[in-house]
Design an enzyme around this catalytic site. Sequence first.
Site, short mmCIF file in Angstrom:
data_model
loop_
_atom_site.label_atom_id
_atom_site.label_comp_id
_atom_site.label_asym_id
_atom_site.label_seq_id
_atom_site.Cartn_x
_atom_site.Cartn_y
_atom_site.Cartn_z
N LYS A 110 0.27 -1.32 0.13
CA LYS A 110 -0.05 0.19 0.00
C LYS A 110 0.50 1.09 0.06
O LYS A 110 1.88 1.74 0.50
CB LYS A 110 -0.92 0.46 1.67
N ASP A 149 -6.19 -0.05 9.01
CA ASP A 149 -5.37 -0.07 6.91
C ASP A 149 -6.29 -1.41 6.42
O ASP A 149 -6.02 -1.26 5.47
CB ASP A 149 -4.54 0.25 7.24
#
Length: 280
Positions: free
Chosen positions: A10, A128
Site C-alpha cells: 500500500k 488500514d
Amino acid sequence: MTIEGFAPAKINLSLHVTGQREDGYHLLDSLVVFAAVGDRLWFDVAPVMSMEITGPFASGVPADARNLVWRAAETAGVTGHIRLEKNLPHGAGLGGGSADAAALLRSLSKGQVGDPINMQAGLSLGADVPVCVSTAPQRMRGIGEVLDDVQPFPQCAIVMVNPAVPVPTGPVFQQLGRKDNPAMASCDGFADAKDLVLWLGQQRNDLQPPACAVAPTIHVALEALEDALLARMSGSGSTCFGIYPDEAAADAAAQRIQRAQPDWWVVSTVTFAADAQPSS
C-alpha cells in the site's frame, strides 16, 4: 483446498492529517494506490489454527494469535494452516499486517469460504484493513472507513526505497505538531501520470517531517530519489517512493540506488491502475 492470497504494498501518495477524535484516533485524508509487489499467503482449511512465516522479512513476525492474519481467519469463522511469505519490510508504511489480513479476507470471500458477515466484522481489525481489501486507487478518509474509488487512474512506474530502518507509527504521530491540517484538493481521477504528478505536487504527507525527525535516514532515501518526477514518503514511513516517466527509467534508478546502498530494500515496480491481481 488451498486458498491463495496476495497482499500488495500500500502506498500513500499523499497523506493529510485533518484532525483527532476524542478517543485518540487521527482523521486522515489520503490518496492510496497499490503496487505489484507484496506479501503472499496460502490458507488450508483444518480443524485447528497454525501458522508459519517464510520470506526475506520473516524474522520477528509472530506466528500465533498476535498476527492479524490469524485473527482475520478467526473473525471470518474459519480455522486452518496459514503460510505467510513476508516480502515487504516491517515498519515500512506499506500496509504490513493490515494488508496481509485484508488479503486473507479477500481470498476467503472469493473462495466462498467463511461467514461473509464475520468477514465484514474482520474489517475492524485495523484502520488500514478496509482500504487494503481492494487493490484499486482510492481516497481514504476518516479513520480509514470512508473510501472512494478514484478513476480514471494511470499506471505509474515507481521505485520504492526502504533504508532498513523500521519506524513505529506511535512516535511519528507524537512528533506531529499540528493535527488539524487542510484536507486534500478534489481528486476525481487523472488522465495520465503527468496530470497525477502535477496534482500530487500540491499535496503533502503531513507525517513526513515528524518521521524524518524520528529516523533521519529517511532524508537520505528521499535524496536518492531526487531524479524522480516526484518523491515522497509513504504512510508513516520509512519507505519512500519516486514516480518515474517509464519503467526503464525506474529500473535504472533502482539499480543506481541499490549499488550505492546495498543494504537497503529497493524495488522497481508499477502501481495498479484498477482492481487487479498479479498472475505470479
